[in-house]
Design an enzyme around this catalytic site. Structure first.
Site, PDB file in Angstrom:
ATOM      1  N   ALA A 255       0.799  -1.196  -0.071  1.00 38.39           N
ATOM      2  CA  ALA A 255      -0.113  -0.174  -0.224  1.00 38.39           C
ATOM      3  C   ALA A 255       1.040   1.007  -0.160  1.00 38.39           C
ATOM      4  O   ALA A 255       0.390   2.016  -0.072  1.00 38.39           O
ATOM      5  CB  ALA A 255      -1.143  -0.106   0.979  1.00 38.39           C
ATOM      6  N   ALA A 256       2.077   0.972  -0.210  1.00 39.54           N
ATOM      7  CA  ALA A 256       2.799   2.260  -0.458  1.00 39.54           C
ATOM      8  C   ALA A 256       2.441   3.168  -1.656  1.00 39.54           C
ATOM      9  O   ALA A 256       1.812   4.610  -1.931  1.00 39.54           O
ATOM     10  CB  ALA A 256       4.729   2.523  -0.860  1.00 39.54           C
ATOM     11  N   GLY A 257       2.043   2.926  -2.600  1.00 43.47           N
ATOM     12  CA  GLY A 257       1.696   3.172  -3.356  1.00 43.47           C
ATOM     13  C   GLY A 257       0.341   3.631  -3.468  1.00 43.47           C
ATOM     14  O   GLY A 257      -0.143   4.931  -3.630  1.00 43.47           O
ATOM     15  N   ASP A 258      -0.872   2.722  -2.532  1.00 46.69           N
ATOM     16  CA  ASP A 258      -1.667   3.466  -2.365  1.00 46.69           C
ATOM     17  C   ASP A 258      -1.442   4.760  -1.883  1.00 46.69           C
ATOM     18  O   ASP A 258      -2.563   6.039  -1.414  1.00 46.69           O
ATOM     19  CB  ASP A 258      -2.433   2.270  -1.919  1.00 46.69           C
ATOM     20  CG  ASP A 258      -2.430   1.308  -2.520  1.00 46.69           C
ATOM     21  OD1 ASP A 258      -2.686   1.393  -3.743  1.00 46.69           O
ATOM     22  OD2 ASP A 258      -2.793   0.148  -2.072  1.00 46.69           O
TER      23      ASP A 258
HETATM   24  P1  ATP Z   1       3.071  -1.148  -3.685  1.00 49.97           P
HETATM   25  O1  ATP Z   1       3.115  -2.121  -4.758  1.00 49.97           O
HETATM   26  O2  ATP Z   1       4.219  -1.661  -3.006  1.00 49.97           O
HETATM   27  O3  ATP Z   1       2.094  -0.430  -2.905  1.00 49.97           O
HETATM   28  P2  ATP Z   1       4.177   0.570  -5.866  1.00 49.97           P
HETATM   29  O4  ATP Z   1       4.576  -0.367  -7.191  1.00 49.97           O
HETATM   30  O5  ATP Z   1       3.104   1.227  -6.643  1.00 49.97           O
HETATM   31  O6  ATP Z   1       4.177   0.048  -4.775  1.00 49.97           O
HETATM   32  P3  ATP Z   1       6.610   2.222  -5.998  1.00 49.97           P
HETATM   33  O7  ATP Z   1       6.869   3.539  -6.265  1.00 49.97           O
HETATM   34  O8  ATP Z   1       7.042   1.322  -5.099  1.00 49.97           O
HETATM   35  O9  ATP Z   1       5.137   2.165  -6.045  1.00 49.97           O
HETATM   36  O10 ATP Z   1       5.730   3.740  -3.880  1.00 49.97           O
HETATM   37  C1  ATP Z   1       5.362   4.448  -3.981  1.00 49.97           C
HETATM   38  C2  ATP Z   1       5.844   5.875  -2.828  1.00 49.97           C
HETATM   39  O11 ATP Z   1       5.761   4.794  -1.503  1.00 49.97           O
HETATM   40  C3  ATP Z   1       7.430   5.497  -3.620  1.00 49.97           C
HETATM   41  O12 ATP Z   1       7.064   6.985  -4.976  1.00 49.97           O
HETATM   42  C4  ATP Z   1       7.605   6.668  -2.609  1.00 49.97           C
HETATM   43  O13 ATP Z   1       7.598   7.877  -1.831  1.00 49.97           O
HETATM   44  C5  ATP Z   1       7.596   5.149  -1.444  1.00 49.97           C
HETATM   45  N1  ATP Z   1       8.218   4.885  -0.840  1.00 49.97           N
HETATM   46  C6  ATP Z   1       8.008   3.221  -1.102  1.00 49.97           C
HETATM   47  N2  ATP Z   1       9.227   2.547  -1.215  1.00 49.97           N
HETATM   48  C7  ATP Z   1      10.247   3.284  -0.447  1.00 49.97           C
HETATM   49  C8  ATP Z   1      11.334   3.430   0.219  1.00 49.97           C
HETATM   50  N3  ATP Z   1      11.988   2.408   0.545  1.00 49.97           N
HETATM   51  N4  ATP Z   1      11.821   4.414   1.603  1.00 49.97           N
HETATM   52  C9  ATP Z   1      10.423   5.483   1.481  1.00 49.97           C
HETATM   53  N5  ATP Z   1       9.658   5.555   0.497  1.00 49.97           N
HETATM   54  C10 ATP Z   1       8.814   4.755   0.073  1.00 49.97           C
HETATM   55  O1  RIB Z   2      -2.040  -2.578  -3.314  1.00 44.96           O
HETATM   56  C1  RIB Z   2      -2.017  -2.876  -2.070  1.00 44.96           C
HETATM   57  C2  RIB Z   2      -3.429  -3.838  -2.117  1.00 44.96           C
HETATM   58  O2  RIB Z   2      -3.796  -4.626  -3.438  1.00 44.96           O
HETATM   59  C3  RIB Z   2      -3.451  -4.998  -1.353  1.00 44.96           C
HETATM   60  O3  RIB Z   2      -4.675  -4.004  -0.067  1.00 44.96           O
HETATM   61  C4  RIB Z   2      -4.550  -6.036  -1.872  1.00 44.96           C
HETATM   62  O4  RIB Z   2      -5.792  -6.042  -1.186  1.00 44.96           O
HETATM   63  C5  RIB Z   2      -4.007  -6.131  -2.895  1.00 44.96           C
HETATM   64  O5  RIB Z   2      -5.086  -4.876  -3.841  1.00 44.96           O
END
Ligand code: ATP
Ligand code: RIB
Length: 307
Positions: A255-258
């Site tokens: 949920a970092a992206g979310d």
């Molecule tokens: P996920 O699918 O795991 O939710 P994602 O692939 O959609 O992530 P990422 O680019 O991995 O997206 O991360 C989204 C945002 O989270 C980044 O732009 C950054 O702001 C933050 N982030 C992710 N990982 C880190 C980290 N290790 N340290 C600091 N910030 C992070």
């Molecule tokens: O982005 C993270 C989410 O992806 C999780 O909460 C899971 O439910 C999947 O939808």
């Protein structure tokens, strides 16, 4: 005060996340004896709605749950955060969405989703919410909902001049429909998603710029690549700027992206310029990766230091 703001409308999925933490990811055919098990509220749409609400946005969630205990818990939890659930439907036939998540010691995850009721979110559900969409600050969507529904919602919002944000996650199997892309104002892909959408393999800065320009040419004015611990790259009409994230120890990136997307919506709905909005989103997402789980890892507004 919240009631005076225009709503951030999140259209998308809700899941119950069944999470097991293991030392390393199991390979196909392998069993890894794990550590803790956790059952959390998740789903990309609900996560983004929770992020928007926790960070101070007036938030409406449009989605679909099953007529079961998971669905009822989801509705209760969202309502408890002050999220408007008037357009969160209940399926008569499908169960609530479930995600099986494995998190390893480095904080990386792998996720398998049974969409259930999320796959029933229909164009008619969007039509039922048309008045709310017309009055919204913006709408945001992901790709855990049927693509026809996402496309229809984008067209509906655009009809009323309401900004459309798309987080094309999880990575689509194919390029996205032209009709959808032409109605998106801001797209927030990670690198894999950007490669699929643009059809260009990203190996260096030159191919990255090529992919960005290809996405712009599809009609999207603002492209924001999320770059994990490196932060994000913001591009408007081909002009790009890297906005670094904050240095933290990542425990679970689920949920970092979310969190990034929900935070960005709040900042934009408050009128912040795009770069400041990305700094705010990086800040919120960097806090979320220091904690386990999806929605419970998302910070509240008072945890974000004022710049
Ligand atoms: P996920 O699918 O795991 O939710 P994602 O692939 O959609 O992530 P990422 O680019 O991995 O997206 O991360 C989204 C945002 O989270 C980044 O732009 C950054 O702001 C933050 N982030 C992710 N990982 C880190 C980290 N290790 N340290 C600091 N910030 C992070
Ligand atoms: O982005 C993270 C989410 O992806 C999780 O909460 C899971 O439910 C999947 O939808």
């Amino acid at each position: 005060m919240n009631q005076e703001k225009k709503a951030i409308i999140v259209i998308g999925s809700s899941n119950t996340d069944m999470v097991i933490r293991t030392r390393k990811m199991p390979r196909p055919g392998e069993t890894v004896l794990g550590g803790d098990f956790m059952m959390n509220h998740g789903g990309k749409g609900a996560n983004q709605a929770v992020a928007a609400a926790k960070l101070g946005g007036r938030t409406t969630f449009i989605g679909k749950v099953g007529n079961d205990v998971f669905g009822r818990q989801t509705v209760e939890m969202l309502r408890g955060l002050g999220i408007d659930v008037s357009y969160l439907g209940v399926s008569d036939t499908k169960p609530s969405g479930i995600a099986l998540i494995n998190v390893d010691d480095s904080g990386e995850n792998s996720i398998a989703v049974a969409s259930g009721a999320n796959a029933e979110l229909s164009t008619a559900d969007i039509d039922a919410a048309e008045e709310a969409i017309r009055n919204a600050a913006l709408i945001i969507m992901q790709l855990e909902s049927p693509i026809e529904t996402v496309t229809h919602a984008a067209k509906t919002a655009k009809k009323y001049g309401v900004p459309v944000i798309l987080n094309p996650a999880p990575a689509p199997a194919h390029k996205l429909p032209e009709e959808l892309m032409a109605n998106v104002d801001i797209i927030i892909p990670n690198e894999t998603e950007a490669e699929i959408i643009s059809g260009i393999g990203i190996t260096d800065q030159q191919s990255e710029l090529l992919a960005i320009n290809k996405i712009h040419a599809m009609g999207v004015k603002t492209v924001i690549f999320t770059l994990g611990s490196d932060g994000a790259l913001v591009c408007e009409n081909g002009e790009c700027e890297k906005v670094p994230s904050f240095k933290v120890k990542a425990v679970d990136t689920t949920a970092a992206g979310d969190t990034f997307c929900g935070a960005l919506c709040v900042a934009l709905s408050e009128g912040m310029p795009i770069r400041d909005a990305v700094v705010f989103a990086n800040r919120a997402a960097s806090i979320s990766v220091t904690r386990m789980g999806a929605q419970q890892s998302i910070p509240t507004r008072d945890e974000i230091p004022m710049e």
